[in-house]
Design a protein around this motif. Structure first.
Motif, PDB file in Angstrom:
ATOM      1  N   ALA A   1     -14.898   6.832  -7.150  1.00 23.26           N
ATOM      2  CA  ALA A   1     -14.890   8.113  -7.854  1.00 23.26           C
ATOM      3  C   ALA A   1     -16.002   8.111  -8.893  1.00 23.26           C
ATOM      4  O   ALA A   1     -16.341   7.072  -9.457  1.00 23.26           O
ATOM      5  CB  ALA A   1     -13.544   8.341  -8.520  1.00 23.26           C
TER       6      ALA A   1
ATOM      7  N   LYS B   1      -8.545   2.261  -6.899  1.00 23.01           N
ATOM      8  CA  LYS B   1     -10.002   2.326  -6.671  1.00 23.01           C
ATOM      9  C   LYS B   1     -10.609   3.630  -7.173  1.00 23.01           C
ATOM     10  O   LYS B   1     -11.778   3.683  -7.523  1.00 23.01           O
ATOM     11  CB  LYS B   1     -10.315   2.163  -5.179  1.00 23.01           C
ATOM     12  CG  LYS B   1     -10.201   0.735  -4.691  1.00 23.01           C
ATOM     13  CD  LYS B   1     -10.644   0.613  -3.258  1.00 23.01           C
ATOM     14  CE  LYS B   1     -10.531  -0.832  -2.775  1.00 23.01           C
ATOM     15  NZ  LYS B   1     -10.839  -0.944  -1.339  1.00 23.01           N
ATOM     16  N   SER B   2      -9.814   4.681  -7.165  1.00 22.73           N
ATOM     17  CA  SER B   2     -10.347   5.959  -7.637  1.00 22.73           C
ATOM     18  C   SER B   2      -9.959   6.230  -9.095  1.00 22.73           C
ATOM     19  O   SER B   2     -10.213   7.301  -9.632  1.00 22.73           O
ATOM     20  CB  SER B   2      -9.863   7.105  -6.747  1.00 22.73           C
ATOM     21  OG  SER B   2      -8.456   7.183  -6.754  1.00 22.73           O
TER      22      SER B   2
ATOM     23  N   ARG C   1     -15.067   3.766  -0.802  1.00 21.56           N
ATOM     24  CA  ARG C   1     -14.195   4.635  -1.589  1.00 21.56           C
ATOM     25  C   ARG C   1     -14.443   4.423  -3.074  1.00 21.56           C
ATOM     26  O   ARG C   1     -14.674   3.310  -3.531  1.00 21.56           O
ATOM     27  CB  ARG C   1     -12.727   4.331  -1.263  1.00 21.56           C
ATOM     28  CG  ARG C   1     -11.756   5.228  -2.006  1.00 21.56           C
ATOM     29  CD  ARG C   1     -10.340   5.016  -1.530  1.00 21.56           C
ATOM     30  NE  ARG C   1      -9.464   6.008  -2.130  1.00 21.56           N
ATOM     31  CZ  ARG C   1      -8.192   6.176  -1.795  1.00 21.56           C
ATOM     32  NH1 ARG C   1      -7.654   5.419  -0.857  1.00 21.56           N
ATOM     33  NH2 ARG C   1      -7.451   7.087  -2.375  1.00 21.56           N
TER      34      ARG C   1
ATOM     35  N   THR D   1      -6.985   6.503 -10.339  1.00 20.54           N
ATOM     36  CA  THR D   1      -5.817   7.379 -10.521  1.00 20.54           C
ATOM     37  C   THR D   1      -4.508   6.607 -10.654  1.00 20.54           C
ATOM     38  O   THR D   1      -3.448   7.210 -10.801  1.00 20.54           O
ATOM     39  CB  THR D   1      -5.724   8.412  -9.375  1.00 20.54           C
ATOM     40  OG1 THR D   1      -5.893   7.751  -8.124  1.00 20.54           O
ATOM     41  CG2 THR D   1      -6.802   9.484  -9.517  1.00 20.54           C
TER      42      THR D   1
ATOM     43  N   ASN E   1      -4.586   6.007  -6.381  1.00 20.25           N
ATOM     44  CA  ASN E   1      -5.185   4.767  -5.900  1.00 20.25           C
ATOM     45  C   ASN E   1      -5.980   4.102  -7.027  1.00 20.25           C
ATOM     46  O   ASN E   1      -6.759   4.773  -7.703  1.00 20.25           O
ATOM     47  CB  ASN E   1      -6.113   5.095  -4.717  1.00 20.25           C
ATOM     48  CG  ASN E   1      -6.680   3.848  -4.058  1.00 20.25           C
ATOM     49  OD1 ASN E   1      -7.535   3.180  -4.619  1.00 20.25           O
ATOM     50  ND2 ASN E   1      -6.197   3.549  -2.870  1.00 20.25           N
TER      51      ASN E   1
ATOM     52  N   LYS F   1     -14.689  14.851 -12.405  1.00 20.58           N
ATOM     53  CA  LYS F   1     -14.653  13.616 -11.618  1.00 20.58           C
ATOM     54  C   LYS F   1     -14.240  13.936 -10.183  1.00 20.58           C
ATOM     55  O   LYS F   1     -13.301  14.688  -9.951  1.00 20.58           O
ATOM     56  CB  LYS F   1     -13.640  12.648 -12.236  1.00 20.58           C
ATOM     57  CG  LYS F   1     -13.612  11.273 -11.584  1.00 20.58           C
ATOM     58  CD  LYS F   1     -12.610  10.384 -12.314  1.00 20.58           C
ATOM     59  CE  LYS F   1     -12.664   8.965 -11.796  1.00 20.58           C
ATOM     60  NZ  LYS F   1     -11.722   8.102 -12.523  1.00 20.58           N
TER      61      LYS F   1
ATOM     62  N   VAL G   1      -5.071  16.796  -8.046  1.00 24.37           N
ATOM     63  CA  VAL G   1      -5.186  15.340  -8.227  1.00 24.37           C
ATOM     64  C   VAL G   1      -3.876  14.805  -8.792  1.00 24.37           C
ATOM     65  O   VAL G   1      -3.247  15.459  -9.638  1.00 24.37           O
ATOM     66  CB  VAL G   1      -6.345  14.976  -9.198  1.00 24.37           C
ATOM     67  CG1 VAL G   1      -6.542  13.462  -9.264  1.00 24.37           C
ATOM     68  CG2 VAL G   1      -7.648  15.656  -8.790  1.00 24.37           C
TER      69      VAL G   1
ATOM     70  N   GLU H   1     -13.578  12.261  -6.162  1.00 23.83           N
ATOM     71  CA  GLU H   1     -13.345  11.050  -5.380  1.00 23.83           C
ATOM     72  C   GLU H   1     -14.108  11.158  -4.070  1.00 23.83           C
ATOM     73  O   GLU H   1     -14.222  12.236  -3.493  1.00 23.83           O
ATOM     74  CB  GLU H   1     -11.849  10.897  -5.096  1.00 23.83           C
ATOM     75  CG  GLU H   1     -11.516   9.594  -4.391  1.00 23.83           C
ATOM     76  CD  GLU H   1     -10.022   9.424  -4.114  1.00 23.83           C
ATOM     77  OE1 GLU H   1      -9.677   8.468  -3.397  1.00 23.83           O
ATOM     78  OE2 GLU H   1      -9.233  10.241  -4.604  1.00 23.83           O
ATOM     79  N   TYR H   2     -14.678  10.038  -3.643  1.00 22.17           N
ATOM     80  CA  TYR H   2     -15.300  10.029  -2.314  1.00 22.17           C
ATOM     81  C   TYR H   2     -14.613   8.960  -1.473  1.00 22.17           C
ATOM     82  O   TYR H   2     -14.284   7.881  -1.951  1.00 22.17           O
ATOM     83  CB  TYR H   2     -16.810   9.791  -2.400  1.00 22.17           C
ATOM     84  CG  TYR H   2     -17.231   8.521  -3.088  1.00 22.17           C
ATOM     85  CD1 TYR H   2     -17.332   7.309  -2.399  1.00 22.17           C
ATOM     86  CD2 TYR H   2     -17.521   8.518  -4.449  1.00 22.17           C
ATOM     87  CE1 TYR H   2     -17.709   6.149  -3.043  1.00 22.17           C
ATOM     88  CE2 TYR H   2     -17.907   7.352  -5.108  1.00 22.17           C
ATOM     89  CZ  TYR H   2     -17.994   6.176  -4.394  1.00 22.17           C
ATOM     90  OH  TYR H   2     -18.357   5.016  -5.033  1.00 22.17           O
ATOM     91  N   ARG H   3     -14.338   9.299  -0.222  1.00 26.89           N
ATOM     92  CA  ARG H   3     -13.683   8.348   0.675  1.00 26.89           C
ATOM     93  C   ARG H   3     -13.989   8.739   2.113  1.00 26.89           C
ATOM     94  O   ARG H   3     -14.205   9.909   2.420  1.00 26.89           O
ATOM     95  CB  ARG H   3     -12.168   8.329   0.435  1.00 26.89           C
ATOM     96  CG  ARG H   3     -11.519   9.671   0.593  1.00 26.89           C
ATOM     97  CD  ARG H   3     -10.093   9.662   0.146  1.00 26.89           C
ATOM     98  NE  ARG H   3      -9.253   8.893   1.027  1.00 26.89           N
ATOM     99  CZ  ARG H   3      -7.930   8.879   0.979  1.00 26.89           C
ATOM    100  NH1 ARG H   3      -7.304   9.584   0.064  1.00 26.89           N
ATOM    101  NH2 ARG H   3      -7.219   8.176   1.809  1.00 26.89           N
TER     102      ARG H   3
END
Length: 232
Positions: A62, A142-143, A60, A145, A140, A161, A114, A163-165
């Motif tokens: 971004a 990790k991203s 996970r 946010t 989150n 931007k 978002v 996010e990938y998860r």
């Protein structure tokens, strides 16, 4: 289903479903098979050789795509005082606190893409966990946010931007632009995404990491990309 219409069938004839294409060929085909009357989104679907049920195999993060996604995301920021002002100045579409929680809960309002929150607001945002979580909208760290630097967060999201998860089937789905983008821009965006995912490989992942990579437009057929060639 619209996907099985005449245009889709014609587009499908251009694609060899058994072949794994080079990146350039795949992107060229995505553009050719995007025949809808609107500017279709080009999406990457990446299946990874990990098990998302294990915390040490999560993937996970971004990244800011160099050429953006072709659309400007609507951003909701949970913040107070100076941070709320900073978010507004940075171009956030909606800024608030408990009032936004009430609006979402009572009006079933989701006119945003978002959600960003300052860490001190996560107690408030937590009340929305049940509705934001399933939609993938929960902020989150990790991203990026959950942050006090709301100004930077908003500006990066507006700049493209993404996010990938992992989903429950260990696949990552990310938009990489629009069919109207030229091939170089789509290629840059795709390679930026793939580099980030390769770098995010968990130490606990065993065997082949990139299981399959598919590119598709909103209404077009899936085009397989050779996983061994995606970062060249």
């Amino acid at each position: 289903m619209a996907k099985q219409g005449k245009k889709y069938q014609e587009a499908k004839k251009l694609v060899d479903s058994l072949k794994q294409y080079d990146v350039k060929e795949a992107i060229d085909l995505v553009k050719k098979t995007a025949t809808a009357k609107f500017d279709e989104t080009v999406e990457a679907h990446i299946k990874l050789g990990v098990d998302s049920r294990h915390a040490d195999q999560q993937v996970r993060g971004a990244i800011v795509l160099p050429h953006g996604t072709g659309r400007t995301a609507k951003v909701l920021v949970f913040a107070k005082g100076e941070k709320a002002t900073a978010a507004e100045n940075a171009g956030a579409d909606y800024v608030g606190a408990d009032d936004m929680v009430t609006k979402i809960q009572t009006e079933n309002w989701f006119d945003f893409d978002v959600v960003v929150a300052t860490p001190d607001m996560m107690g408030v945002v937590g009340k929305l966990g049940r509705v934001l979580g399933p939609k993938g909208l929960m902020p989150n760290p990790k991203s990026g946010t959950v942050t006090f630097d709301v100004e930077r967060a908003v500006k990066e999201i507006k700049a493209g931007k993404v996010e990938y998860r992992l989903d429950k089937t260990n696949i990552i789905h990310v938009p990489i632009g629009k069919a109207s983008f030229d091939e170089d821009k789509l290629t840059d965006n795709f390679k930026t995404l793939m580099d980030a995912i390769v770098k995010a490989k968990p130490a606990a992942a065993k065997g082949q990491y990139l299981r399959s990579v598919t590119l598709t437009s909103t209404m077009g057929p899936g085009i397989k990309v050779n996983p061994a060639r995606v970062t060249e």
